[in-house]
Structure formats: structure tokens, C-alpha cells
Design a protein around this motif. Structure first.
Motif, PDB file in Angstrom:
ATOM      1  N   ARG A 167      27.914 -12.263 -17.843  1.00  0.00           N
ATOM      2  CA  ARG A 167      26.557 -11.883 -19.012  1.00  0.00           C
ATOM      3  C   ARG A 167      26.638 -10.728 -19.455  1.00  0.00           C
ATOM      4  O   ARG A 167      27.297  -9.357 -19.092  1.00  0.00           O
ATOM      5  N   THR A 171      15.069 -17.309 -25.282  1.00  0.00           N
ATOM      6  CA  THR A 171      16.173 -16.207 -24.794  1.00  0.00           C
ATOM      7  C   THR A 171      16.469 -16.002 -26.162  1.00  0.00           C
ATOM      8  O   THR A 171      17.395 -15.047 -26.438  1.00  0.00           O
ATOM      9  N   ASP A 182      19.460 -12.505 -26.550  1.00  0.00           N
ATOM     10  CA  ASP A 182      20.947 -13.430 -26.482  1.00  0.00           C
ATOM     11  C   ASP A 182      21.576 -12.723 -28.063  1.00  0.00           C
ATOM     12  O   ASP A 182      22.906 -12.966 -27.877  1.00  0.00           O
ATOM     13  N   SER A 201      21.132 -21.408 -29.312  1.00  0.00           N
ATOM     14  CA  SER A 201      22.042 -19.787 -29.297  1.00  0.00           C
ATOM     15  C   SER A 201      23.509 -19.801 -30.656  1.00  0.00           C
ATOM     16  O   SER A 201      24.557 -18.981 -31.326  1.00  0.00           O
ATOM     17  N   TYR A 230      26.723 -16.432 -27.011  1.00  0.00           N
ATOM     18  CA  TYR A 230      26.869 -16.123 -25.463  1.00  0.00           C
ATOM     19  C   TYR A 230      24.140 -16.731 -25.918  1.00  0.00           C
ATOM     20  O   TYR A 230      23.985 -16.499 -27.100  1.00  0.00           O
ATOM     21  N   ASP A 231      24.523 -17.282 -24.795  1.00  0.00           N
ATOM     22  CA  ASP A 231      23.784 -17.999 -24.084  1.00  0.00           C
ATOM     23  C   ASP A 231      22.810 -17.901 -22.930  1.00  0.00           C
ATOM     24  O   ASP A 231      24.104 -18.131 -22.359  1.00  0.00           O
ATOM     25  N   THR A 232      21.888 -17.407 -22.589  1.00  0.00           N
ATOM     26  CA  THR A 232      21.240 -16.985 -20.722  1.00  0.00           C
ATOM     27  C   THR A 232      20.632 -18.516 -20.831  1.00  0.00           C
ATOM     28  O   THR A 232      20.114 -18.053 -19.380  1.00  0.00           O
ATOM     29  N   TYR A 233      19.915 -18.888 -21.480  1.00  0.00           N
ATOM     30  CA  TYR A 233      19.460 -20.463 -20.928  1.00  0.00           C
ATOM     31  C   TYR A 233      19.808 -21.238 -20.841  1.00  0.00           C
ATOM     32  O   TYR A 233      19.190 -22.499 -20.949  1.00  0.00           O
ATOM     33  N   ALA A 275      26.098 -20.369 -18.205  1.00  0.00           N
ATOM     34  CA  ALA A 275      25.183 -19.801 -19.077  1.00  0.00           C
ATOM     35  C   ALA A 275      26.048 -17.720 -19.194  1.00  0.00           C
ATOM     36  O   ALA A 275      26.496 -17.709 -18.569  1.00  0.00           O
ATOM     37  N   GLY A 276      25.522 -17.167 -20.235  1.00  0.00           N
ATOM     38  CA  GLY A 276      26.284 -16.493 -20.492  1.00  0.00           C
ATOM     39  C   GLY A 276      27.525 -16.201 -21.916  1.00  0.00           C
ATOM     40  O   GLY A 276      26.615 -17.239 -22.724  1.00  0.00           O
ATOM     41  N   TRP A 277      27.915 -15.902 -21.701  1.00  0.00           N
ATOM     42  CA  TRP A 277      28.877 -15.772 -22.566  1.00  0.00           C
ATOM     43  C   TRP A 277      29.850 -17.282 -22.206  1.00  0.00           C
ATOM     44  O   TRP A 277      31.183 -17.294 -21.470  1.00  0.00           O
TER      45      TRP A 277
END
Length: 426
Positions: free
Chosen positions: A68, A121, A125, A169, A332-335, A341-343
Motif C-alpha cells: 500500500r 475509498t 485510492d 478503482s 490501486y484499491d484498498t477496499y 488490496a493495495g497495488w
């Protein structure tokens, strides 16, 4: 509309498959498969489409997880952060290089992304993605980013969903990658029902969208014409992913609508040639990491501007861009789903539809676009993709060597007319 039999196919193998396809477990490669195919493991962000509902068409690599936070020069610029290389997967500079796109343009364009459910997010993001790649901020505060529900309000956003969040995302990042100067309008439908998604398309146009990307789909069904008018907005290009299940005996909806620009998919790799890149139709022998959707509609009449001869109804697709998750794009997505999640590296024709929407926005000719006919009139200004197959001879449908499931010179089902070579076709 009365359903018509697909009677004009001239390839024996294709006709047999359309009648009855029996999966096998043989291990032969499809005709014209791309050599030296990359490897990796892939998962679908969303489940299969249920009756009356669409599925998102995003796929992501499960063997690549980039963590992340900011990456590249943006990470170096923040005190106390650990230096990090740019994420895995193609970024904006790669897509500009591959498709000969300008780095500026689109300032008067609003690309709408229509998806189901809420990504809570999405804006945060998007900020990480754009800052990582040195793109200008696109926020609610500066008027670049706007998120609404299917009625156009911000007070009753839908229930969040991790899978559709990944889809969202992917979509907003791909618009940012191809048209960083564009405004982004995210319209979140209450659910994945076709009625809710169609209402969201109408809302997107009502709120000023100049292009609308729909990265979802499912099998055609008898009621698709009930929704057709919602995807018909002359002067606003409406795009839809062609599907991720390879060649099918019926095309994916809503990509099969004649008012919609159907976007197929390719595998994109760097190469030591004049272009610097090479492309093939996205496919795999057994469909184990998906393949660009193509097919012949069972419900939609063939538009006058589409001239291919082995399908007397609407043929999918019209145009294409990178969609193979094994040669995929950074997102990039954190949900996301669990640890995913993340990269991440994403693909699916969910990637190619917003990429092409961004290209239309860069060209700025949307007021002239009523359907895909403009592309067919300017096909010579595209990169023609002439290798690869999306047929599954070892686990699904196959059409022999026919253009409906093989990339060949000129028009073909998996890649349509080809991929962007600058803005001349748009």
C-alpha cells in the motif's frame, strides 16, 4: 424482436459448436496463439452474472501484491517514507507509448464510469494512483472527481462491495492513465441489476458525461431490448466491455447493442520493433485466465456499418485495448478482497473499456459519435491485431480458424477493428 437462428456461419467447426459445445480436457493450443505467453495466477473480482444481473469483468493477479501507499518518485518525495519502485503492471506512460497517445487533452471532457455498489475509498485510492504517476490531483474539491448514486445524488450511496470496488478503482485509474486531464464522473448503481445499471447510464448523460464506460456484462436474454434505449445517447459515446469468457455462441450484453461501442481485449507486450510493442488477441487454451469476449448476437440486428459476413446479426467486438491480466495494468484499491488490496495488476475487458473511453475523450469528437460507425469509417488509423485466438478448443467454444475467434488481418471478433494508433480513428 423475434430471436433468429445464426444461419449464415460458413465455417463447419463453428456451426457445430453453435449447435452444441462439449468441453474437453485436451491440451492443444488454439489456432494462432500468441507465442511465449506470460504466466501467473488470476482471480475474478466479481462472481458470475446471475439472471437479470450483470457481473463486473475485472480480473487481478493473485501472485503479485505490491503493498500500500505511494510508489516511485512520489514515495521518495515524502519525508520518512521508504523508497519504492513504480508498481508492477503498465502505468500511464506505458499506455501512452503503446497507443501513441498525447499526454495532454481532454480538459473539457467528463468521462463517466458506471458500476454497481459503492467504493467508499474511490477518491482516496485515486489520489494515490495519480500522485504515484505524477498526474495532477483529481478530487471532489477541485471539481475533477464527482461520485453520485444512480439518481445523481450523494446522500444515498449504495452498499459498499469489495469486488465492485476493485472494478471501480480499475475504471477510474484507466481513465486517469489515458486522459489525465479529463474530469471523472462515477455513477454507482444501487445494485448490479440491469435496470439499476441502465438508470445509472441515463444519469451519467444527464449530468454532462461526454463518454460513458460500462465495464460489466452478462449473457444476452430475451428482455435486453427493454433496456436498449438507456444505452442510446447520440453525441455521447457509450462503451461496454465485450466480456472475459472468450468466443461465445451469443454475444455479451450490453456490448451487443448496436448503439454501444463494444470493446474487446488484447495481450500487450513490449517488443524490439518500430512501434516498441506487440499485441495479440487475449486468450488462453483452456480459458483458465480468461479471454476477450466475442460472439454473434441472437437478438440484435446487424447494423448497416458492420460488414463481416459470417454473422447476420450484431457482431462483438468493435475495437480493443490491453485486457490480459498477465500483461495487465497497475491499479490501486484498498477496499479490496482480503489481502488483495493495495497495488495490484489488473486486466479483463473491464480495463479496455475505460482505456478506450479515455481515448475518445482525448480526441474530443464525442458529439459526432452515435455508435461504432465512426470507428469503422476510420479503421485504417488503428493498429490491426493479426495474431492470437480467444477460442477454447480444450474447454469451451471454438470456431476453427474463423475470424470470429481469431485475430486476422482486418476485422475480427476478439479485437474488432484493432487498437488505438493515436487519435485518428476516434
Amino acid at each position: 424482436m423475434i430471436r433468429r437462428l445464426l444461419s449464415t456461419f460458413t465455417v463447419t467447426a463453428l456451426s457445430a459448436v453453435l449447435a452444441a459445445a462439449v468441453p474437453t480436457t485436451a491440451d492443444a493450443l488454439p489456432a494462432k496463439a500468441a507465442p511465449h505467453a506470460p504466466t501467473g495466477t488470476v482471480a475474478h473480482a466479481c462472481g458470475a452474472a446471475r439472471s437479470g444481473r450483470a457481473a463486473c469483468l475485472a480480473q487481478y493477479r493473485t501472485d503479485i501484491q505490491g503493498g500500500r501507499g505511494l510508489r516511485g518518485p512520489a514515495a521518495h518525495a515524502r519525508p520518512g517514507t521508504q523508497a519504492a519502485s513504480l508498481p508492477s503492471g503498465y502505468g500511464p506512460a506505458d499506455l501512452r507509448s503503446a497507443y501513441k497517445l498525447p499526454s495532454t487533452g481532454g480538459a473539457n471532457q467528463t468521462v463517466a464510469i458506471v458500476d454497481a455498489y459503492d467504493d467508499p475509498t474511490a477518491e482516496a485510492d485515486l489520489a494515490v494512483y495519480r500522485q504515484t504517476y505524477g498526474l495532477s490531483a483529481c478530487t471532489t474539491a477541485n471539481g475533477c472527481f464527482h461520485k453520485v448514486d444512480q439518481r445523481g445524488t450523494t446522500t444515498s450511496l449504495p452498499t459498499p462491495d469489495p469486488g465492485w470496488s476493485q472494478e471501480i478503482s480499475l475504471d477510474v485509474d484507466m481513465v486517469s492513465a489515458t486522459c489525465p486531464g479529463c474530469r471523472i464522473l462515477l455513477v454507482e448503481a444501487d445494485s448490479s441489476s440491469y435496470e439499476d445499471l441502465a438508470a445509472a447510464v441515463d444519469t451519467a448523460v444527464r449530468l454532462g458525461a461526454t463518454e460513458v464506460s460500462n465495464s460489466y456484462g452478462g449473457p444476452e436474454y430475451s428482455g435486453i431490448m427493454d433496456m436498449a434505449s438507456h444505452y442510446n445517447h447520440p453525441g455521447v459515446p457509450v462503451l461496454a466491455s465485450s466480456g472475459d469468457s472468450g468466443f461465445q455462441n451469443e454475444a455479451s450484453y450490453p456490448a451487443s447493442l448496436s448503439s454501444v461501442i463494444s470493446v474487446g481485449g488484447t495481450s500487450l507486450t513490449k517488443a524490439a520493433n518500430a512501434r516498441g510493442w506487440t499485441e495479440a488477441a487475449w486468450g488462453s487454451p483452456n480459458g483458465n485466465h480468461g479471454a476477450a469476449g466475442s460472439g454473434c448476437s441472437a437478438w440484435i440486428d446487424k447494423p448497416a456499418w458492420q460488414k463481416d459476413t459470417h454473422c447476420d446479426m450484431r457482431t462483438v467486438s468493435d475495437v480493443s485495448a490491453v485486457a490480459d491480466p498477465l500483461t495487465g495494468v497497475a491499479v490501486y484499491d484498498t477496499y479490496g478482497i482480503g489481502s488483495h488490496a493495495g497495488w495490484l495488476v489488473f486486466g479483463g475487458t473491464s480495463a479496455s473499456s475505460p482505456i478506450i473511453a479515455g481515448v475518445f475523450a482525448l480526441a474530443g469528437n464525442g458529439s459526432q459519435i452515435n455508435d461504432a460507425s465512426y470507428l469503422y469509417a476510420h479503421a485504417d488509423k488503428l493498429f490491426d491485431v493479426t495474431s492470437g485466438s480467444n477460442g477454447f478448443p480444450n474447454g469451451g467454444y471454438d470456431c476453427g480458424g474463423d475470424y470470429l475467434c481469431n485475430a486476422l488481418p482486418g476485422y475480427d471478433g476478439p479485437t474488432g477493428l484493432g487498437t488505438p494508433n493515436g487519435l485518428g480513428a476516434f
